[in-house]
Design an enzyme around this catalytic site. Sequence first.
Site, PDB file in Angstrom:
ATOM      1  N   GLY A  84      -1.438   2.761   4.509  1.00 30.43           N
ATOM      2  CA  GLY A  84      -2.348   2.017   3.647  1.00 30.43           C
ATOM      3  C   GLY A  84      -1.863   2.122   2.217  1.00 30.43           C
ATOM      4  O   GLY A  84      -1.043   2.994   1.889  1.00 30.43           O
TER       5      GLY A  84
ATOM      6  N   HIS B 125     -10.337   5.675   2.698  1.00 26.84           N
ATOM      7  CA  HIS B 125      -9.386   6.273   1.749  1.00 26.84           C
ATOM      8  C   HIS B 125      -8.948   5.240   0.704  1.00 26.84           C
ATOM      9  O   HIS B 125      -8.917   5.511  -0.501  1.00 26.84           O
ATOM     10  CB  HIS B 125      -8.182   6.819   2.532  1.00 26.84           C
ATOM     11  CG  HIS B 125      -7.100   7.406   1.701  1.00 26.84           C
ATOM     12  ND1 HIS B 125      -6.775   8.742   1.709  1.00 26.84           N
ATOM     13  CD2 HIS B 125      -6.240   6.832   0.813  1.00 26.84           C
ATOM     14  CE1 HIS B 125      -5.779   8.954   0.855  1.00 26.84           C
ATOM     15  NE2 HIS B 125      -5.434   7.826   0.321  1.00 26.84           N
ATOM     16  N   GLU B 126      -8.629   4.026   1.179  1.00 31.82           N
ATOM     17  CA  GLU B 126      -8.151   2.985   0.254  1.00 31.82           C
ATOM     18  C   GLU B 126      -9.277   2.475  -0.647  1.00 31.82           C
ATOM     19  O   GLU B 126      -9.069   2.248  -1.839  1.00 31.82           O
ATOM     20  CB  GLU B 126      -7.526   1.815   1.030  1.00 31.82           C
ATOM     21  CG  GLU B 126      -6.364   2.183   1.951  1.00 31.82           C
ATOM     22  CD  GLU B 126      -5.297   3.024   1.282  1.00 31.82           C
ATOM     23  OE1 GLU B 126      -4.665   3.820   1.999  1.00 31.82           O
ATOM     24  OE2 GLU B 126      -5.100   2.934   0.053  1.00 31.82           O
TER      25      GLU B 126
ATOM     26  N   CYS C  89      -1.654  11.176   0.785  1.00 30.39           N
ATOM     27  CA  CYS C  89      -1.785  10.115  -0.206  1.00 30.39           C
ATOM     28  C   CYS C  89      -0.432   9.914  -0.874  1.00 30.39           C
ATOM     29  O   CYS C  89       0.219  10.882  -1.285  1.00 30.39           O
ATOM     30  CB  CYS C  89      -2.843  10.486  -1.244  1.00 30.39           C
ATOM     31  SG  CYS C  89      -3.168   9.163  -2.425  1.00 30.39           S
ATOM     32  N   LEU C  90      -0.049   8.670  -1.014  1.00 29.23           N
ATOM     33  CA  LEU C  90       1.238   8.371  -1.654  1.00 29.23           C
ATOM     34  C   LEU C  90       1.248   8.824  -3.113  1.00 29.23           C
ATOM     35  O   LEU C  90       2.309   9.042  -3.698  1.00 29.23           O
ATOM     36  CB  LEU C  90       1.522   6.866  -1.563  1.00 29.23           C
ATOM     37  CG  LEU C  90       1.612   6.312  -0.135  1.00 29.23           C
ATOM     38  CD1 LEU C  90       1.798   4.809  -0.164  1.00 29.23           C
ATOM     39  CD2 LEU C  90       2.729   6.988   0.647  1.00 29.23           C
TER      40      LEU C  90
ATOM     41  N   HIS D 226      -9.767   4.608  -3.551  1.00 31.39           N
ATOM     42  CA  HIS D 226      -8.808   4.344  -4.632  1.00 31.39           C
ATOM     43  C   HIS D 226      -9.336   3.269  -5.580  1.00 31.39           C
ATOM     44  O   HIS D 226      -9.107   3.324  -6.788  1.00 31.39           O
ATOM     45  CB  HIS D 226      -7.453   3.877  -4.071  1.00 31.39           C
ATOM     46  CG  HIS D 226      -6.519   4.988  -3.671  1.00 31.39           C
ATOM     47  ND1 HIS D 226      -6.105   5.967  -4.537  1.00 31.39           N
ATOM     48  CD2 HIS D 226      -5.919   5.254  -2.492  1.00 31.39           C
ATOM     49  CE1 HIS D 226      -5.274   6.790  -3.907  1.00 31.39           C
ATOM     50  NE2 HIS D 226      -5.150   6.381  -2.660  1.00 31.39           N
TER      51      HIS D 226
HETATM   52  O1  LIG Z   1      -1.994   6.885  -0.467  1.00 31.43           O
HETATM   53  C1  LIG Z   1      -2.511   6.091   0.326  1.00 31.43           C
HETATM   54  O2  LIG Z   1      -3.563   5.486   0.078  1.00 31.43           O
HETATM   55  C2  LIG Z   1      -1.844   5.861   1.646  1.00 31.43           C
HETATM   56  C3  LIG Z   1      -2.031   6.995   2.601  1.00 31.43           C
HETATM   57  C4  LIG Z   1      -3.081   6.471   3.541  1.00 31.43           C
HETATM   58  C5  LIG Z   1      -3.761   7.431   4.446  1.00 31.43           C
HETATM   59  C6  LIG Z   1      -5.145   7.302   4.604  1.00 31.43           C
HETATM   60  C7  LIG Z   1      -5.841   8.142   5.450  1.00 31.43           C
HETATM   61  C8  LIG Z   1      -5.175   9.082   6.202  1.00 31.43           C
HETATM   62  C9  LIG Z   1      -3.792   9.223   6.063  1.00 31.43           C
HETATM   63  C10 LIG Z   1      -3.076   8.392   5.175  1.00 31.43           C
HETATM   64  C11 LIG Z   1      -0.597   7.185   3.131  1.00 31.43           C
HETATM   65  O3  LIG Z   1      -0.385   6.430   4.248  1.00 31.43           O
HETATM   66  S1  LIG Z   1      -0.063   8.854   3.272  1.00 31.43           S
HETATM   67  C12 LIG Z   1       1.200   8.881   4.502  1.00 31.43           C
HETATM   68  C13 LIG Z   1       0.627   9.129   5.876  1.00 31.43           C
HETATM   69  C14 LIG Z   1       0.905   8.284   6.930  1.00 31.43           C
HETATM   70  C15 LIG Z   1       0.353   8.535   8.187  1.00 31.43           C
HETATM   71  C16 LIG Z   1      -0.493   9.626   8.390  1.00 31.43           C
HETATM   72  C17 LIG Z   1      -0.772  10.467   7.320  1.00 31.43           C
HETATM   73  C18 LIG Z   1      -0.221  10.228   6.059  1.00 31.43           C
HETATM   74 ZN   LIG Z   2      -4.110   7.502  -1.272  1.00 32.93          ZN
END
Ligand SMILES: O=C(O)C[C@@H](Cc1ccccc1)[C@H](O)SCc1ccccc1
Ligand SMILES: [Zn+2]
Length: 157
Positions: free
Chosen positions: A47, A142-143, A100-101, A146
């Site tokens: 995301g 989560h998004e 989170c990125l 943001h």
């Molecule tokens: O920074 C972001 O918003 C993207 C996150 C989204 C996310 C939301 C909820 C749970 C995990 C991730 C990124 O995708 S972080 C990379 C990642 C990918 C798969 C699973 C966990 C983390």
């Molecule tokens: Zn994030």
Amino acid sequence: PRILPIAAADEPILHQPAHAVADVSTPAIQRLLDDMLVTLQAANGVGIAAPQVFAPLRIIIVASRPNPRYPDAPLMSPIAMLNPEILWQSDTTCSGWEGCLSVPDTRAQVKRAERLRISYLTRTGERVEATYSGFVARIIQHECDHLDGILFPERLE
Ligand SMILES: O=C(O)C[C@@H](Cc1ccccc1)[C@H](O)SCc1ccccc1
Ligand SMILES: [Zn+2]
């Protein structure tokens, strides 16, 4: 489309509310959507939200796929959601790993609503309502956080 720089957690833009998109059809918005998608893919995310690429707009992309922490996560085509509004969230919650990125090298268990109903505009300007649960609902929450200037460490109990 080009890969955009991703704002780190100390950037003010990640701590303030984003603005609604007035017109989804402009070339600038369409270009931003393309750039967010390639940025998300380059970062191996599931995301991304516009403030993370320094655009203070209410735009998210949701792109669940199976991954080591969520091997049974659904594989979905990325969905761009403009001006998303969570209409309803279940009282039922579940805890799960998030990253989170914008907060590299950090993972934590976060409690989120298990199910939600969301309304949003597609990139072609149609209003859509849909229900999500599980990992996809987690990504959406989560998004959408943001867009309100909230990072997942602020959601820890
Ligand atoms: O920074 C972001 O918003 C993207 C996150 C989204 C996310 C939301 C909820 C749970 C995990 C991730 C990124 O995708 S972080 C990379 C990642 C990918 C798969 C699973 C966990 C983390
Ligand atoms: Zn994030």
